[in-house]
Design a protein around this motif. Structure first.
Motif, PDB file in Angstrom:
ATOM      1  N   SER A 158      36.848  39.728  32.369  1.00 25.43           N
ATOM      2  CA  SER A 158      36.419  39.146  31.177  1.00 25.43           C
ATOM      3  C   SER A 158      35.293  38.116  31.552  1.00 25.43           C
ATOM      4  O   SER A 158      35.757  36.997  31.914  1.00 25.43           O
ATOM      5  N   PRO A 185      45.102  37.011  26.080  1.00 22.04           N
ATOM      6  CA  PRO A 185      44.656  38.398  26.575  1.00 22.04           C
ATOM      7  C   PRO A 185      45.777  39.532  26.402  1.00 22.04           C
ATOM      8  O   PRO A 185      45.651  40.446  27.033  1.00 22.04           O
ATOM      9  N   HIS A 223      37.272  38.366  25.453  1.00 18.17           N
ATOM     10  CA  HIS A 223      38.645  37.812  25.487  1.00 18.17           C
ATOM     11  C   HIS A 223      38.912  36.870  24.526  1.00 18.17           C
ATOM     12  O   HIS A 223      38.318  35.976  24.035  1.00 18.17           O
TER      13      HIS A 223
END
Length: 312
Positions: free
Chosen positions: A181, A119, A115
């Protein structure tokens, strides 16, 4: 491809030179003021594309008199319209490339990714995957994402959810791809140009993959931290986040650096593995992608120059 983790002597000299040059320019021209203006403009443009996407979907919904059944094929043209917009944005602003898409299985799979401060690379990935394979990757997002006004329809159309374990397992059992993530907001805010993974003790995603009996597909984007960075190194922001969980760490950037997303080899389902062991395998896989494709520490000017690199 050669490893990107260790720059050559000539590259180190270039980085040192550009660092000194940047310092001189800051002193002579007030470059910090320019950075503030640039960040404001580029971030505004990013949110402009986000809200344009939402607007297009609302117009499409009204024109076609559609209801909330977002799995209906009647939404396909509207979804594709937004996909084209984001894919074009990725091409123009970051020269976006996606490598290893052939490693994604035809069936379900859990895509696990590093991440960045934003994003945005993951949004490019979703768009490119739709264009190349016609597949939608559902996504798990932090709860504050759903508090951003005006984008609920956009999130619904692209299968974004906060999602508990059972909901995630069901999506995978239905044959879909799901992106997550493990580092989440903490990794976004407090990782840096060394691209350290900040997963803590999170291993719920691994249990989801085990319960759904699907492979984990590692993913990493080169130069992600050079596109946007945060002020997470300032201790007061870290303390405030850990105390309140408020996502108020400032970021800067929006630089049009080169983005390349790399898909790693899938980690197959193993009925005999534990969630802790699978978590370590996933972490190692992403770190391997990072070490292979990312020069560390990251450098913004070098990442900008890679827009003109024709050797890959």
């Amino acid at each position: 491809m050669l490893s990107r983790s260790k720059p050559s002597i000539s590259e180190q000299k270039l980085v040192n030179y550009t660092t000194h040059l940047t310092y001189i320019l800051e002193e002579l021209t007030g470059l910090e003021y320019f950075k503030t203006i640039w960040t404001t403009c580029s971030t505004s443009f990013l949110f402009g594309v986000l809200y344009l996407s939402s607007l297009l979907l609302h117009v499409y919904k009204r024109k076609n008199d559609l209801n909330g059944d977002y799995s209906s094929k009647l939404w396909d043209n509207g979804r594709q319209m937004v996909v084209y917009l984001w894919d074009l944005y990725g091409k123009l602003w970051h020269g976006y490339e996606l490598h290893g898409v052939e490693k994604i299985p035809e069936g379900p799979g859990l895509i696990v990714y590093y991440h960045g401060a934003t994003p945005i690379d993951y949004l490019y990935f979703i768009a490119r995957l739709c264009n190349l394979k016609g597949r939608l990757c559902h996504s798990v997002a932090d709860h504050f994402t759903f508090k951003i006004p005006g984008i609920k329809l956009l999130l619904d159309i692209f299968g974004v959810m906060h999602g508990g374990r059972e909901e995630c397992v069901q999506i995978l059992k239905n044959g879909h791809l799901l992106g997550v993530s493990p580092g989440g907001v903490r990794e976004a805010f407090f990782s840096d140009e060394n691209y350290n993974l900040l997963w803590g003790n999170r291993k719920g995603f691994a249990q989801v993959a085990i319960d759904a009996k699907v492979p984990i597909i590692p993913m990493f984007t080169q130069n992600l931290r050079e596109g946007y960075r945060t002020l997470g190194k300032i201790w007061s922001f870290r303390w405030l986040y850990e105390y309140s969980r408020l996502p108020i760490v400032p970021l800067y950037g929006g630089f049009p650096v080169k983005f390349r997303t790399y898909i790693g080899d899938p980690i197959p389902y193993d009925p005999n593995i534990t969630a802790a062991e699978l978590t370590e395998k996933a972490k190692t896989a992403i770190q391997s992608l990072r070490d292979m494709h990312q020069k560390t520490p990251g450098n913004i000017l070098r990442a900008l120059l890679e827009r003109f690199d024709k050797n890959d």
